[in-house]
Design an enzyme around this catalytic site. Structure first.
Site, mmCIF file in Angstrom:
data_model
loop_
_atom_site.group_PDB
_atom_site.id
_atom_site.type_symbol
_atom_site.label_atom_id
_atom_site.label_comp_id
_atom_site.label_asym_id
_atom_site.label_seq_id
_atom_site.Cartn_x
_atom_site.Cartn_y
_atom_site.Cartn_z
ATOM 1 C CG ASP A 227 -1.979 1.004 1.270
ATOM 2 O OD1 ASP A 227 -2.825 0.952 0.373
ATOM 3 O OD2 ASP A 227 -1.997 1.860 2.173
ATOM 4 C CD GLU A 289 15.687 -14.181 4.686
ATOM 5 O OE1 GLU A 289 14.841 -14.688 5.471
ATOM 6 O OE2 GLU A 289 16.280 -13.122 4.922
HETATM 7 C C1 GLC Z 1 -4.211 3.032 -0.651
HETATM 8 C C2 GLC Z 1 -5.431 2.160 -0.569
HETATM 9 C C3 GLC Z 1 -6.588 3.002 -0.164
HETATM 10 C C4 GLC Z 1 -6.301 3.602 1.194
HETATM 11 C C5 GLC Z 1 -4.995 4.386 1.167
HETATM 12 C C6 GLC Z 1 -4.519 4.685 2.555
HETATM 13 O O1 GLC Z 1 -4.293 3.960 -1.658
HETATM 14 O O2 GLC Z 1 -5.629 1.491 -1.780
HETATM 15 O O3 GLC Z 1 -7.778 2.276 -0.135
HETATM 16 O O4 GLC Z 1 -7.338 4.439 1.590
HETATM 17 O O5 GLC Z 1 -3.970 3.647 0.569
HETATM 18 O O6 GLC Z 1 -4.055 3.503 3.162
#
Ligand code: GLC
Ligand code: CA
Length: 574
Positions: A227, A289
């Site tokens: 993310d 790993e």
């Molecule tokens: C990313 C995710 C989104 C979230 C953001 C903050 O863009 O896909 O859904 O709100 O990160 O974590």
């Protein structure tokens, strides 16, 4: 060997053999995004969960995908639907238990499906014990150094430390309150105030995340979706920054997107910093790993593709989402350009290109392609949005767009429900909305709830088969009855039948591992290329065009005799 390692090894044995270098599974895989809270609810509380996923995995095997990616199901107060993690190594009771996760993983592997989990390293939840410890600790303490605590500006520290804005609206800083009730330092959050950003200059943070990766790798996951991969490292000194005004449609595009996480711009101090690449090099070594070609897929809203490809150099991540492709309007020149540019950029670093049209953050593509030119820059759409998409046109274009996408070499991502042709749900009542964007902008931006509505499994029955109790955390529209999986399974022309055919033929003809060759002579409005023994034509013009000789493998709509109608794509074999 621990019990967990044994289990991982055993599960591995059930999957298609790992590929030799250059033939790893993730180079060609079609990966299906499961949004756990909206997939299937097993216990009647109206929120999807892990046992619900396990029960419905056979439907995904039948669809013909190679892997699933699960959006976060870890412990979380759910202020950003799980992208606010309070414990990275446990399952939130809303979704089940770690045992439920292990059962789901085992069931997926037994069906030959790989499993990627979501890792949220840019920020934690404010409920995370690391942040709670930081709050309880003194200014300048070790605990505070794991996040971005700063004194405010102004005479009494009453102004935020810099002018950054949160992606969800409002300032990117929130002031703390000291134990004695006096106002304290501020902390940085690129997203909601409940999502404090971690400080990746801290070696302690690096060590924690190596441990988290190993925790899930030991359980047997096949990889991670990372993310906000482009936001983890910030420019030294956190300098002020005023982004260029964004607005209007995207470079003449007929689509509007949200959220504004693609506002990576040259000079931005919060996005795409060079130092971020060191983290992925470190994680690459951790994954190496393990056996089984484990993979990292980055969520990096970075363009152009040449810059994006830097995230998948041979010692960094394996894949990164191609959001430039997702943002491409339904325009033949733009489509040809983005495909060519992507293939050149990713080939240049020896990585597969990825392709994606929908996910849990953007307007579903059948709706996006049905929005006409001139729509204002979108942050979701809702009842008060001044225009409505042309539904039939949008769905037709979406089916054609997917028919093109699944013929491209590389790896493709699908978002749950797109195989049913589901549109964005526009008419959600204000009272049902849950996206922090909606709250942080006082309702000015609708946010992303419209693409997150629980999906329909059956035309009849409580909540269209999503939950036995009939509950659904977001209300489902009545049109779900005609788009449910059981109805579409029986209709040869349904979007589900098209997806199944596309996936089966893609596999059969090894298109994921193929090479693209552009074809000339079909006119400016037709995107035409060859991959393996398949000629792919997509007509983005206003008039039908004659079809070449050959056998029609599939088409996104009924063909018009030996003509390819407008907004239609076809695969033809020799
Ligand atoms: C990313 C995710 C989104 C979230 C953001 C903050 O863009 O896909 O859904 O709100 O990160 O974590
Ligand atoms: Ca549930």
């Amino acid at each position: 060997m621990t019990e967990i390692q044994t289990r991982a090894r055993t599960a591995e044995g059930l999957l298609p053999a790992s590929g030799s270098t250059g033939h790893e599974w993730w180079r060609t895989a079609v990966i299906y995004q499961v949004y756990p809270r909206s997939f299937a609810d097993s216990n009647g509380d109206g929120v999807g969960d892990l046992p619900g996923i396990t029960a419905h995995l056979p439907a995904l095997q039948e669809l013909g995908v190679d892997a699933v990616w699960l959006s976060p199901f870890m412990t979380s107060p759910q202020r950003d639907a799980g992208y606010d993690v309070a414990d990275y190594c446990d399952v939130d009771p809303l979704f089940g238990t770690l045992d439920d996760f292990d059962r789901m993983l085992e069931a997926a592997h037994a069906l030959g499906l790989r499993v990627i989990v979501d890792l949220v390293p840019n920020h934690t939840s404010s409920d995370h014990r690391w942040f709670q410890e930081a709050l309880a600790s003194a200014e300048g303490s070790e605990a505070r150094s794991h996040y971005w605590f700063r004194d405010g500006k102004g005479e009494n520290g009453e102004l935020p430390p810099n002018n950054w804005e949160s992606v969800f609206g409002g300032p990117a800083w929130t002031r703390t309150t000291n134990a004695d009730g006096t106002p304290g330092q501020w902390y940085l959050h690129l997203f909601d105030s409940s999502q404090p950003d971690l400080n990746w200059e801290s070696p302690w943070v690096w060590e924690q995340f190596r441990g988290i990766l190993r925790f899930w790798l030991d359980r047997g996951v096949d990889g991670f979706r990372i993310d906000v991969a482009h936001g983890m490292v910030k420019a030294k000194g956190l300098p002020d920054y005023t982004p260029e005004q964004r607005g209007g449609s995207l470079s003449g595009a007929s689509v509007t997107l949200e959220p504004d996480i693609s506002d990576e711009e040259p000079g931005s101090p919060m996005w795409a910093q060079e130092g971020g690449h060191d983290i992925f090099r470190d994680w690459h070594k951790v994954l190496a790993e393990y056996d089984g070609d484990r993979a990292l897929c980055g969520e990096a809203w970075v363009s152009p593709p040449a810059k994006l490809a830097r995230y998948v150099r041979s010692d960094e991540m394996q894949q990164t989402f191609n959001f430039t492709y997702l943002e491409t309007p339904w325009n033949p020149d733009a489509l040809r350009d983005v495909i060519a540019e992507s293939l050149a950029a990713f080939n240049g670093v020896g990585a597969p290109s990825t392709w994606v049209l929908s996910n849990h953050d953007v307007i579903r593509h059948p709706t996006r392609f049905g929005l006409m030119d001139g729509s204002p820059q979108g942050h979701g759409i809702g009842p008060k949005t001044p225009y409505r998409p042309n539904k039939a046109l949008g769905l037709q274009r979406a089916r054609a767009a997917t028919t093109v996408m699944l013929a491209l070499p590389g790896s493709a991502y699908l978002y749950q429900g797109e195989e049913l042709g589901l549109p964005e749900v526009i008419d959600l009542p204000d009272s049902a909305r849950q996206d922090p964007t909606w709250f942080r902008t006082g309702g000015e931006r609708y946010g992303r709830d419209g693409c997150r509505v629980p999906i329909p499994w059956t035309a009849s029955g409580p909540s269209y088969g999503f939950s036995d109790s009939g509950k659904s955390w977001l209300p489902q529209p009545s049109e779900w009855a005609t788009m449910a999986r059981d109805v579409e399974s029986d209709e040869p022309d349904s979007t589900l039948s098209l997806y199944k055919l596309l996936l089966a033929e893609r596999e059969e003809r090894s298109l994921g591992g193929g090479t693209l060759e552009w074809l000339e002579g079909y006119g400016d409005d037709v995107v035409a290329f060859r991959n393996g023994d398949v000629t792919v034509l997509a007509n983005l013009g206003r008039a039908s065009v004659p079809l070449p000789a050959g056998e029609v493998v599939l088409s996104s709509e009924q063909l018009d005799g030996d003509e390819l109608p407008t907004d239609t794509a076809v695969w033809i074999s020799d």
